[in-house]
Design a protein around this motif. Structure first.
Motif, PDB file in Angstrom:
ATOM      1  N   THR A   1       1.007  -1.166   0.016  1.00 14.30           N
ATOM      2  CA  THR A   1      -0.137   0.028  -0.053  1.00 14.30           C
ATOM      3  C   THR A   1       0.971   1.527  -0.138  1.00 14.30           C
ATOM      4  N   PRO A   2       0.385   2.551  -0.426  1.00 15.04           N
ATOM      5  CA  PRO A   2       1.108   3.482  -0.552  1.00 15.04           C
ATOM      6  C   PRO A   2       1.380   4.049   0.854  1.00 15.04           C
ATOM      7  N   GLU A   3       0.766   3.856   1.849  1.00 17.65           N
ATOM      8  CA  GLU A   3       1.130   4.297   3.263  1.00 17.65           C
ATOM      9  C   GLU A   3       2.272   3.590   3.731  1.00 17.65           C
ATOM     10  N   GLN A   4       2.302   2.061   3.532  1.00 14.32           N
ATOM     11  CA  GLN A   4       3.482   1.341   3.848  1.00 14.32           C
ATOM     12  C   GLN A   4       4.621   1.784   3.056  1.00 14.32           C
ATOM     13  N   VAL A   5       4.525   2.093   1.684  1.00 12.44           N
ATOM     14  CA  VAL A   5       5.704   2.489   1.031  1.00 12.44           C
ATOM     15  C   VAL A   5       6.220   3.895   1.723  1.00 12.44           C
ATOM     16  N   GLN A   6       5.624   4.729   1.845  1.00  7.97           N
ATOM     17  CA  GLN A   6       5.833   5.858   2.530  1.00  7.97           C
ATOM     18  C   GLN A   6       6.631   5.902   3.886  1.00  7.97           C
ATOM     19  N   LEU A   7       6.021   4.772   4.585  1.00  3.69           N
ATOM     20  CA  LEU A   7       6.565   4.428   5.935  1.00  3.69           C
ATOM     21  C   LEU A   7       8.022   4.013   5.612  1.00  3.69           C
ATOM     22  N   LEU A   8       8.336   3.165   4.921  1.00  5.83           N
ATOM     23  CA  LEU A   8       9.372   2.407   4.519  1.00  5.83           C
ATOM     24  C   LEU A   8      10.432   3.677   4.373  1.00  5.83           C
ATOM     25  N   ASN A   9      10.177   4.581   3.249  1.00 11.60           N
ATOM     26  CA  ASN A   9      10.939   5.547   2.957  1.00 11.60           C
ATOM     27  C   ASN A   9      11.367   6.482   4.149  1.00 11.60           C
ATOM     28  N   GLN A  10      10.304   6.764   4.929  1.00  8.43           N
ATOM     29  CA  GLN A  10      10.681   7.412   6.052  1.00  8.43           C
ATOM     30  C   GLN A  10      11.592   6.874   6.994  1.00  8.43           C
ATOM     31  N   GLU A  11      11.532   5.694   7.273  1.00  9.96           N
ATOM     32  CA  GLU A  11      12.679   5.139   8.076  1.00  9.96           C
ATOM     33  C   GLU A  11      13.825   4.804   7.639  1.00  9.96           C
ATOM     34  N   ALA A  12      13.737   4.652   6.119  1.00 12.74           N
ATOM     35  CA  ALA A  12      15.237   4.483   5.413  1.00 12.74           C
ATOM     36  C   ALA A  12      15.769   5.923   5.209  1.00 12.74           C
TER      37      ALA A  12
END
Length: 372
Positions: A111-122
């Motif tokens: 999902t876009p929300e999970q992708v955005q969360l991964l980008n923030q964490e990385a």
């Protein structure tokens, strides 16, 4: 749920035992402390030149023995508690299987929300211009999953010259599926199928003549049903799976990208190799042989990652039992046998070399570097 209950029972045992030991230790230490303080007070209250009697010396020895025995008992209780705590870890290992592959499931960051969360964490900052081609491709792929060919056809027409340059048949396969969709409607869709073929198939005559002949042959069996005709294979649902893969491959090739995400490849390879590496590490620690292997560019054991993870040929020298590298490439002898360069240098005796597999003598300079 039963696995959680089993671990919870072990944790309850630890907590119960810890509580019992804690209360017992507090009680015993308080008693010993008060007893020693009473002896010290009695000794301090006596005359300064008073000499200890035999009875008092015996009492002091008994007190020291009591302190030693108490410390030993507390040490034993602590050791038993540590053993109980270790059983919790064993219960977890016994009831829960380490699923390293779960980190690489496609739905984890779908999902876009999970992708955005991964980008923030990385700590990744992706510009909108960089995301535009990928967003468009993902939207097209989502439409293909729903069997909507419109966006894919528009994209293929817009990139026709680039696709033809790389000898791609993507546009033809998309039009073929659209034609089959019309003709599957039976005689009612015959007119639309004919018009569609006249409009779009002329440009593919030179490259896909036989496929077009098969498509035109479907009209002969239209009144009686194509599913019972020699062209029934063209109605196979797997053709939608094929077009999804073809579009992904050709679109990625056009953008200069790998079909598989490099991150996904690394994670999948790591998840496959990690259990074996953990096991060999544990064995090496138990046998105290960790200092034997210190290779930087190789693993202590061979790990098969499967056919999907093989991107190039691998040559292992039959003499030294080592995998070839850039510094130690495979060399072909004039007799046809192949060994590594290191093996070639070790077997060479001046300007003479005897093949280890056949009696042919040759010069080491005659060996040739080969590529698999």
């Amino acid at each position: 749920m039963e696995a959680c209950n089993a671990v919870e029972r072990e944790v309850d045992k630890v907590l119960s035992k810890f509580s019992t030991i804690s209360e017992h230790a507090d009680r015993v230490l308080r008693y010993i402390t008060n007893y020693i303080e009473a002896l010290k007070k009695e000794y301090d209250d006596g005359p300064s030149d008073h000499e200890l009697t035999a009875t008092q010396i015996l009492i002091l020895k008994q007190s020291l023995n009591k302190v030693r025995s108490t410390v030993q008992k507390l040490t034993t209780d602590h050791r038993d508690l540590h053993s109980t705590v270790s059983k919790v870890g064993k219960a977890i290992d016994r009831n829960f299987v380490s699923d390293f592959a779960s980190t690489s499931r496609e739905d984890v960051f779908s999902t876009p929300e999970q992708v955005q969360l991964l980008n923030q964490e990385a700590g990744l900052k992706v510009e909108d211009e960089g995301k535009e081609p990928f967003s468009e491709l993902n939207q097209i792929l989502d439409c293909l999953k729903l069997r909507d060919l419109g966006p894919a056809l528009q994209w293929a027409c817009a990139h026709r010259e680039s696709l033809e340059a790389q000898n791609s048949s993507l546009e033809f396969k998309l039009h073929r599926l659209q034609f089959i969709d019309h003709i599957q409607r039976g005689p009612a869709g015959q007119g639309e199928a004919i018009n569609y073929a006249r409009t779009h198939f002329q440009q593919f005559v030179n490259r896909h003549e036989k496929e077009l002949q098969s498509l035109m042959g479907m009209f002969l069996y239209l009144p009686h049903g194509i599913s019972s005709s020699p062209y029934s294979h063209l109605l196979d649902p797997n053709m939608w799976v094929e077009i999804y893969d073809v579009f992904t491959r050709d679109a990625c090739s056009l953008l200069g990208l790998s079909v598989d995400s490099p991150l996904s490849v690394c994670v999948n390879a790591g998840c496959t190799a990690l259990p074996a590496l953990l096991n060999i590490k544990q064995v090496m620690l138990q046998r105290q042989v960790t200092g034997i292997w210190n290779g930087k560019d190789e693993l202590p054991i061979e790990i098969d990652l499967g056919q999907d993870s093989r991107y190039h040929s691998v040559f292992a020298c039959p003499i030294l039992r080592q995998q070839s590298t850039e510094n130690n490439p495979p060399m072909r002898l004039i007799c046809g046998h192949v060994i590594s360069r290191d093996a070639l240098n070790k077997l060479s005796n001046g300007n003479k070399l005897k093949c280890p597999y056949c009696p042919i003598e040759q010069s080491p300079s005659d060996a040739r570097l080969i590529f698999f």
